[in-house]
Design a protein around this motif. Structure first.
Motif, PDB file in Angstrom:
ATOM      1  N   ARG A   3      -8.658  -8.177 -10.134  1.00  0.00           N
ATOM      2  CA  ARG A   3      -9.787  -8.191 -10.888  1.00  0.00           C
ATOM      3  C   ARG A   3      -9.659  -6.929 -12.035  1.00  0.00           C
ATOM      4  N   ASP A  18       0.885  -1.195   0.141  1.00  0.00           N
ATOM      5  CA  ASP A  18      -0.042  -0.067   0.069  1.00  0.00           C
ATOM      6  C   ASP A  18       0.886   1.220   0.105  1.00  0.00           C
ATOM      7  N   ILE A  64      -6.903  -4.391  -7.061  1.00  0.00           N
ATOM      8  CA  ILE A  64      -6.577  -5.424  -6.164  1.00  0.00           C
ATOM      9  C   ILE A  64      -8.092  -5.703  -5.656  1.00  0.00           C
ATOM     10  N   ARG A  65      -8.098  -6.828  -5.882  1.00  0.00           N
ATOM     11  CA  ARG A  65      -9.632  -7.489  -5.321  1.00  0.00           C
ATOM     12  C   ARG A  65     -10.053  -7.195  -4.025  1.00  0.00           C
ATOM     13  N   SER A  66      -9.209  -7.377  -3.234  1.00  0.00           N
ATOM     14  CA  SER A  66      -9.482  -7.187  -1.460  1.00  0.00           C
ATOM     15  C   SER A  66      -9.955  -5.613  -1.246  1.00  0.00           C
ATOM     16  N   LEU A  67      -9.287  -4.876  -1.934  1.00  0.00           N
ATOM     17  CA  LEU A  67      -9.521  -3.193  -1.790  1.00  0.00           C
ATOM     18  C   LEU A  67     -10.846  -2.685  -2.655  1.00  0.00           C
ATOM     19  N   GLY A  68     -11.259  -3.488  -3.599  1.00  0.00           N
ATOM     20  CA  GLY A  68     -12.272  -2.978  -4.489  1.00  0.00           C
ATOM     21  C   GLY A  68     -11.888  -2.182  -5.537  1.00  0.00           C
ATOM     22  N   ASP A  73      -7.375 -14.659  -7.663  1.00  0.00           N
ATOM     23  CA  ASP A  73      -7.540 -14.392  -6.576  1.00  0.00           C
ATOM     24  C   ASP A  73      -7.543 -12.921  -5.807  1.00  0.00           C
ATOM     25  N   VAL A  74      -6.305 -12.284  -6.563  1.00  0.00           N
ATOM     26  CA  VAL A  74      -6.099 -11.068  -5.937  1.00  0.00           C
ATOM     27  C   VAL A  74      -6.249  -9.844  -6.976  1.00  0.00           C
ATOM     28  N   GLY A  94      -8.673   0.141  -5.048  1.00  0.00           N
ATOM     29  CA  GLY A  94      -7.865  -0.868  -5.375  1.00  0.00           C
ATOM     30  C   GLY A  94      -7.067  -0.646  -6.530  1.00  0.00           C
ATOM     31  N   ILE A 101      -0.313  -5.786   1.292  1.00  0.00           N
ATOM     32  CA  ILE A 101      -1.421  -6.191   0.954  1.00  0.00           C
ATOM     33  C   ILE A 101      -1.744  -7.724   0.590  1.00  0.00           C
ATOM     34  N   PHE A 102      -0.751  -8.093  -0.434  1.00  0.00           N
ATOM     35  CA  PHE A 102      -0.601  -9.584  -0.366  1.00  0.00           C
ATOM     36  C   PHE A 102       0.985  -9.768  -0.900  1.00  0.00           C
TER      37      PHE A 102
END
Lengths: 175, 480
Positions: B269, B249, B283-287, B266-267, B291, B255-256
């Motif tokens: 999109r 970040d 980044i998928r987890s952040l939207g 998985d991470v 992201g 983040i990963f």
């Protein structure tokens, strides 16, 4: 600077775009039928680093397909002019010559050979019949005049255009 | 947009690879409402290679670009390695591919820095556009122009020696490589290595000195905090050819990390927007909103723990000291980071050329056939993803490419907007220098718009100011 070969044939074109493959076909001809003093290279297009290869020769002939030039071919002198921008996607022979002259101190002669082609739009890996005939004449004439040192005698003053990979006119390629 | 709003269009953007245009929307007070980088041509590769045999991919997909075909060639080969059960290459095959890759990195970075970016850095953003170009460089610094040509040629010769051709080579094949390096080829390349190292140091020093001498400008110009992604080696070192995915970040926090290549979905999109043919990865987890991330030289220097070659590592440490070890968010620092990678590349090239594995004869491996393969590589412009699925009949049924420029899409748009707001907003007249600043911001990323969309062509700059009724009220043209 020592010249390994006197003349460099720098052929350009995409063999998978019909008559745009005229340049590579000419290079292939001279690889199969080498001439003393003639070095041969081909690529899809001219590149910035070609200036270094040009600078190792006394003369260079850029060989390309021509969409609207003389039949069966035209040979023209190329003068270096100042390209204001270069990218690896679009380098004109004049840009290569300018780089060779101004950055590498080359003082040789440059020619643009435009072999007339007719079919550029399709994804076919063959020349049209008329383009193949023009290629044959160009190869024969070039062989004779390179071997006899009389290349200058077939230079024409008439302007021509070359064809880029899309078949679009490439104006002001020669002077 | 208000009734008196107007729009400025820069089309195409110059001194970048490919076609793009910028539109800037102003309100009646000439304040910037919005600014966007549009990619104006459509890339169809992912669709039209469906139905082609998988073994064509390393050769076919690289055709979408004339400047970084090696990256696509190798990335496709890495993905197809999994299809043929040959992901664990022989030492000769892996080192030949790495040599090819570092040759590509070296020539691509040199081309961008010397031929595309340096006129802005050496002559200034507002200098005369008639000389703010490569000819101006030749006219004022012939040695630099000479170095630029010879460094580019050196990288291209490495590519030719490893892949067979300077452009669109065939060296990498599923599960390996189709040639090793001869002693003669090795010695020819080693003959120039000291000169290349010397010039690389000089290029690095140029970029470093520019950044430090103009630090007030560099700190703010087109800059903002962001996330960063790259692959890194298992021990956290910079690795441009292979590694797991790492994202950090804006504060440098993880983040990963070390995400295996096949798990990239998985991470990551991809989003789409109506006004651009380029996708917007996140980044998928952040939207999608938070992201977005940056890739490329700046990202790689920010994400890696260290560089495994001494001169580049020393340069990285100095680079990191500028921000006290925190991520560097200065968009113009891309240039310095890029030149650190030039030094790293030539150090790696020397190391590889002195490795006798390059003369080995064990070139290809194969194993259990798989239906799916993912390859990830660090291309000159950033992280490159190739993903293929293959049917029982050996034909490709699905292809997904995330190219580096696509990953930088949101960031480039933000840089354009930042410059538009800082330099154009509220000004009564739009000058050439102002427009050049927009392009300078884009150039820092070294985007390959051709890669991102498969566009090719000549580039001029056209700027139009369009009134609310659609009538062009001002028009500027700058030839390339």
């Amino acid at each position: 600077m020592k010249h390994a070969q006197k003349i460099l044939l720098l052929a350009m074109g995409n063999p998978a775009r019909g008559d745009d493959g005229l340049g590579p076909a000419l290079a292939s001809h001279f690889e199969r039928h080498p001439i003393d003093g003639l070095g041969v290279m081909w690529n899809y297009q001219a590149s910035i680093e070609d200036a270094a290869d040009v600078a190792e020769h006394e003369s260079v002939i850029f060989a390309d397909a021509s969409g609207s030039g003389a039949e069966p071919f035209g040979l023209h002198r190329v003068l270096g002019v100042g390209p204001r921008s270069l990218s690896s996607h679009d380098v004109a022979p004049e840009a290569v010559i300018t780089l060779a002259r101004q950055a590498l101190g080359w003082q040789g002669r440059a020619y643009l050979l435009g072999i007339r082609g007719y079919e550029f739009g399709s994804f076919v890996e063959r020349l049209s019949d008329r383009a193949a005939e023009n290629l044959s004449v160009a190869a024969t004439q070039l062989s004779v005049h390179i071997a006899s040192g009389t290349l200058e005698s077939i230079v024409t003053d008439a302007p021509t255009t070359t064809i880029d990979r899309h078949g679009a006119p490439w104006p002001n390629a020669t002077h | 947009m208000g009734t008196h709003a107007r729009r400025i269009e820069i089309s195409p953007v110059t001194r970048v690879e490919g076609h793009g245009k910028v539109t800037i929307h102003l309100d009646e007070g000439n304040r910037v409402i919005d600014a966007r980088l549009h990619i104006v041509e459509f890339r169809g590769f992912e669709r039209f290679i469906q139905g082609r045999p998988y073994w064509e991919m390393p050769v076919a997909v690289q055709r979408l670009c004339g400047i970084c075909p090696v990256s696509h060639h190798l990335c496709a080969a890495k993905a197809i390695d999994h299809i043929v059960g040959g992901a664990k290459l022989t030492p000769t095959a892996e080192k030949m591919r790495r040599l090819m890759h570092y040759g590509q990195m070296f020539q691509s970075h040199c081309l961008h820095f010397f031929h595309l970016a340096s006129p802005d850095l050496l002559f200034g953003f507002d200098s005369d556009p008639a000389t703010r170009n490569v000819m101006g460089i030749i006219g004022t610094n012939r040695d630099l122009a000479f170095q630029a040509i010879m460094m580019r040629k050196y990288g291209q010769e490495i590519i030719r020696a490893t892949s067979g051709k300077k452009i669109h080579g065939t060296g990498a094949i599923p599960g390996g490589i189709n040639k090793s390096l001869t002693i003669a080829e090795r010695d020819a390349l080693l003959a120039d290595i000291e000169q290349m190292k010397k010039w690389s140091r000089h290029a690095l020093d140029l970029a470093r000195r520019y950044t430090l001498a103009n630090i007030d400008l560099v700190k703010t110009f087109a800059s903002f905090e962001s996330n960063y992604i790259s692959i890194v080696r298992r021990d956290g070192a910079m690795d441009l050819y292979d590694g797991g995915l790492r994202a950090i970040d804006a504060n440098g926090g993880p983040i990963f990390d070390h995400v295996p290549n096949p798990a990239y979905l998985d991470v990551i999109r991809e989003g789409v927007r109506s006004w651009s043919y380029m996708k917007f990865p996140f980044i998928r987890s952040l939207g999608e909103e938070a992201g977005w991330y940056r890739v490329g030289p700046l990202a790689r220097i920010n994400t890696c723990d260290y560089i495994d070659t001494p001169e580049a590592e020393a340069a990285r440490l100095e680079f990191k000291a500028l921000t006290n070890g925190r991520p560097n968010h200065m968009t113009m620092a891309f240039h310095w980071a890029r030149m650190i990678e030039v030094v790293h590349s030539i150090e790696m090239i020397e190391r590889l050329l002195n490795d006798s594995d390059l003369q080995g004869g064990d070139l290809v491996v194969s194993g259990e056939r798989a239906r799916e393969g993912v390859g990830i590589i660090e291309a000159p412009r950033g992280t490159l993803f190739h993903h293929y699925r293959v049917g029982e009949d050996d034909l490709v049924t699905m292809c997904n490419l995330i190219v580096s420029t696509t990953s930088n899409n949101e960031a480039m748009n933000r840089s354009v907007r930042r410059v538009a707001e800082d330099c154009l907003s509220g000004r009564p007249q739009i000058t050439e220098g102002m427009l050049n600043r927009i392009e300078i911001a884009i150039r820092a990323y070294d985007p390959c718009l051709s890669c991102a969309t498969h566009a090719l062509g000549k580039m001029a700059l056209v700027a139009e100011i369009i009134g609310p009724d659609g009538v062009v009220i001002d028009h500027k043209v700058r030839e390339p």
